[in-house]
Design a protein around this motif. Structure first.
Motif, PDB file in Angstrom:
ATOM      1  N   TYR A 128       0.833  -1.214   0.000  1.00  0.00           N
ATOM      2  CA  TYR A 128       0.000   0.000   0.000  1.00  0.00           C
ATOM      3  C   TYR A 128       0.859   1.252   0.000  1.00  0.00           C
ATOM      4  O   TYR A 128       2.009   1.235   0.426  1.00  0.00           O
ATOM      5  CB  TYR A 128      -0.867   0.060   1.273  1.00  0.00           C
ATOM      6  N   TYR A 163       0.243   5.136   1.650  1.00  0.00           N
ATOM      7  CA  TYR A 163      -0.573   6.041   2.441  1.00  0.00           C
ATOM      8  C   TYR A 163       0.055   7.425   2.392  1.00  0.00           C
ATOM      9  O   TYR A 163       1.275   7.575   2.325  1.00  0.00           O
ATOM     10  CB  TYR A 163      -0.631   5.605   3.905  1.00  0.00           C
ATOM     11  N   ILE A 189      -5.345   6.252   2.661  1.00  0.00           N
ATOM     12  CA  ILE A 189      -4.829   5.266   1.738  1.00  0.00           C
ATOM     13  C   ILE A 189      -4.922   5.797   0.319  1.00  0.00           C
ATOM     14  O   ILE A 189      -5.910   6.405  -0.076  1.00  0.00           O
ATOM     15  CB  ILE A 189      -5.555   3.907   1.873  1.00  0.00           C
ATOM     16  N   SER A 228      -3.386   0.318  -3.268  1.00  0.00           N
ATOM     17  CA  SER A 228      -2.940  -0.962  -2.770  1.00  0.00           C
ATOM     18  C   SER A 228      -2.818  -1.924  -3.940  1.00  0.00           C
ATOM     19  O   SER A 228      -3.559  -1.823  -4.923  1.00  0.00           O
ATOM     20  CB  SER A 228      -3.888  -1.521  -1.715  1.00  0.00           C
ATOM     21  N   ILE A 274      -5.899  -2.979  -6.390  1.00  0.00           N
ATOM     22  CA  ILE A 274      -7.149  -3.289  -5.709  1.00  0.00           C
ATOM     23  C   ILE A 274      -7.958  -2.024  -5.452  1.00  0.00           C
ATOM     24  O   ILE A 274      -9.152  -1.985  -5.717  1.00  0.00           O
ATOM     25  CB  ILE A 274      -6.864  -3.984  -4.368  1.00  0.00           C
ATOM     26  N   ILE A 275      -7.258  -1.043  -4.914  1.00  0.00           N
ATOM     27  CA  ILE A 275      -7.941   0.209  -4.625  1.00  0.00           C
ATOM     28  C   ILE A 275      -7.207   1.338  -5.306  1.00  0.00           C
ATOM     29  O   ILE A 275      -6.001   1.422  -5.247  1.00  0.00           O
ATOM     30  CB  ILE A 275      -7.973   0.511  -3.108  1.00  0.00           C
ATOM     31  N   GLU A 310      -7.830   5.100  -4.790  1.00  0.00           N
ATOM     32  CA  GLU A 310      -8.632   6.155  -4.203  1.00  0.00           C
ATOM     33  C   GLU A 310      -8.625   7.382  -5.106  1.00  0.00           C
ATOM     34  O   GLU A 310      -7.886   7.450  -6.067  1.00  0.00           O
ATOM     35  CB  GLU A 310      -8.082   6.523  -2.818  1.00  0.00           C
ATOM     36  N   THR A 364      -5.429  -9.704   1.778  1.00  0.00           N
ATOM     37  CA  THR A 364      -5.994  -8.370   1.560  1.00  0.00           C
ATOM     38  C   THR A 364      -5.853  -7.486   2.773  1.00  0.00           C
ATOM     39  O   THR A 364      -6.128  -6.320   2.717  1.00  0.00           O
ATOM     40  CB  THR A 364      -7.491  -8.460   1.208  1.00  0.00           C
ATOM     41  N   GLY A 365      -5.445  -8.057   3.882  1.00  0.00           N
ATOM     42  CA  GLY A 365      -5.192  -7.236   5.052  1.00  0.00           C
ATOM     43  C   GLY A 365      -6.392  -6.971   5.929  1.00  0.00           C
ATOM     44  O   GLY A 365      -6.289  -6.274   6.932  1.00  0.00           O
ATOM     45  N   LEU A 366      -7.549  -7.535   5.563  1.00  0.00           N
ATOM     46  CA  LEU A 366      -8.714  -7.304   6.412  1.00  0.00           C
ATOM     47  C   LEU A 366      -8.516  -7.907   7.791  1.00  0.00           C
ATOM     48  O   LEU A 366      -9.064  -7.437   8.769  1.00  0.00           O
ATOM     49  CB  LEU A 366      -9.957  -7.920   5.756  1.00  0.00           C
ATOM     50  N   TYR A 383     -16.226  -5.055   9.458  1.00  0.00           N
ATOM     51  CA  TYR A 383     -15.674  -6.407   9.341  1.00  0.00           C
ATOM     52  C   TYR A 383     -14.609  -6.612  10.416  1.00  0.00           C
ATOM     53  O   TYR A 383     -14.541  -7.662  11.039  1.00  0.00           O
ATOM     54  CB  TYR A 383     -15.077  -6.606   7.948  1.00  0.00           C
ATOM     55  N   SER A 384     -13.782  -5.630  10.589  1.00  0.00           N
ATOM     56  CA  SER A 384     -12.728  -5.716  11.592  1.00  0.00           C
ATOM     57  C   SER A 384     -12.290  -4.322  12.002  1.00  0.00           C
ATOM     58  O   SER A 384     -12.560  -3.339  11.310  1.00  0.00           O
ATOM     59  CB  SER A 384     -11.508  -6.488  11.046  1.00  0.00           C
ATOM     60  N   ALA A 401     -12.303  -1.805   8.730  1.00  0.00           N
ATOM     61  CA  ALA A 401     -12.387  -2.514   7.456  1.00  0.00           C
ATOM     62  C   ALA A 401     -13.815  -2.961   7.230  1.00  0.00           C
ATOM     63  O   ALA A 401     -14.514  -3.377   8.156  1.00  0.00           O
ATOM     64  CB  ALA A 401     -11.451  -3.714   7.456  1.00  0.00           C
ATOM     65  N   TYR A 402     -14.238  -2.868   5.983  1.00  0.00           N
ATOM     66  CA  TYR A 402     -15.591  -3.230   5.600  1.00  0.00           C
ATOM     67  C   TYR A 402     -15.518  -4.314   4.554  1.00  0.00           C
ATOM     68  O   TYR A 402     -14.725  -4.238   3.625  1.00  0.00           O
ATOM     69  CB  TYR A 402     -16.328  -2.010   5.042  1.00  0.00           C
ATOM     70  N   TYR A 420      -9.463  -4.593  -0.175  1.00  0.00           N
ATOM     71  CA  TYR A 420      -8.938  -4.092   1.082  1.00  0.00           C
ATOM     72  C   TYR A 420      -9.441  -2.691   1.280  1.00  0.00           C
ATOM     73  O   TYR A 420      -9.186  -1.828   0.467  1.00  0.00           O
ATOM     74  CB  TYR A 420      -7.420  -4.121   1.050  1.00  0.00           C
ATOM     75  N   GLN A 421     -10.183  -2.475   2.365  1.00  0.00           N
ATOM     76  CA  GLN A 421     -10.785  -1.170   2.568  1.00  0.00           C
ATOM     77  C   GLN A 421     -10.553  -0.680   3.981  1.00  0.00           C
ATOM     78  O   GLN A 421     -11.484  -0.353   4.701  1.00  0.00           O
ATOM     79  CB  GLN A 421     -12.282  -1.237   2.280  1.00  0.00           C
ATOM     80  N   LEU A 422      -9.290  -0.643   4.391  1.00  0.00           N
ATOM     81  CA  LEU A 422      -8.974  -0.162   5.736  1.00  0.00           C
ATOM     82  C   LEU A 422      -8.894   1.352   5.716  1.00  0.00           C
ATOM     83  O   LEU A 422      -8.087   1.930   4.997  1.00  0.00           O
ATOM     84  CB  LEU A 422      -7.645  -0.745   6.206  1.00  0.00           C
TER      85      LEU A 422
END
Lengths: 114, 112
Positions: free
Chosen positions: A33, A35, A45, A48, A55-56, A58, A97-99, B29-30, B91-92, B98-100
């Motif tokens: 990522y 930031y 962010i 990533s 993935i993202i 922004e 994915t880091g969740l 989610y977390s 996170a959702y 990945y959505q932190l």
């Protein structure tokens, strides 16, 4: 052994220049990522990458572009730098994915645009 | 979707306790907690994955109330080394992405 390393640590440049910040991780992580931390310490962010796929992305200006030559590297290239780009940029990596996994941050690159 | 942290800042004397809250307007989610000392990178503290889950190490612990969509970080018997800015990241779930997203941080200062 540094887990996530960024270079350079400090970068001072003039408006309109193009610059790159390099990032490497030796943790074998799948996701990396970028930031941006502004003067108010807000961590936002920017991008990533997971297995070389974005993935993202922004809502950052398209002057910013991430480049990942391989899973261990995610570089940040910035075109036509502006005063508002001044900030500390952190690279980070995590498993999957880091969740559910912790993110490891690099030491940061302080970018100053004059 | 940025989580809201409170308080924005807190000053403690060594040995005092503090609670930092993190709330979201969206189902979580977390929840991730990080601490950043001045001039350094954020450092991971803990992740909470399930509603009602509590975690902790040393004298820092956290809870996650899924129903209320919030998490709290508890610092007991604070030490000088606890000083720094604490960030919660939420996170959702969503299509494997990945959505932190981090809150604006809580600056904690511990004084002798």
């Amino acid at each position: 052994d540094t887990a996530v390393s960024q270079t350079p640590k400090y970068l001072v440049t003039q408006m309109g220049n193009d610059k790159s910040i390099k990032c490497e991780q030796n943790l074998g992580h799948d996701t990396m990522y970028w930031y941006k931390q502004d003067s108010k310490k807000f961590l936002k962010i920017m991008f990533s990458y997971n297995n070389k796929e974005l993935i993202i992305n922004e809502t950052v200006p398209n002057r910013f572009s991430p480049k990942s030559p391989d899973k261990a590297h995610l570089n940040l290239h910035i075109n036509s730098l502006e005063l508002g780009d001044s900030a500390v940029y952190f690279c980070a990596s995590s498993q999957d994915t880091g969740l559910w996994a912790e993110a490891f941050f690099g030491q940061g690159t302080r970018l100053t645009v004059v | 979707q940025q989580p809201v942290q409170s308080p924005q800042a807190v000053i403690l004397r060594e040995g005092e306790d503090a609670v930092i809250n993190c709330s979201s307007s969206k189902a979580l989610y977390s929840v991730h907690w990080y601490r950043q000392k001045h001039g350094e990178a954020p450092v991971f503290l803990m992740i909470l994955l399930k509603g009602g889950e509590q975690k902790g190490h040393d004298k820092i612990s956290a809870s996650f109330n899924e129903k209320k969509q919030q998490s709290s970080l508890y610092l007991t018997a604070s030490q000088l080394s606890y000083s720094g800015t604490y960030f919660c990241g939420t996170a959702y779930s969503g299509a494997g992405s990945y959505q932190l997203t981090f809150g604006k941080g809580t600056k904690l200062s511990v004084i002798p």
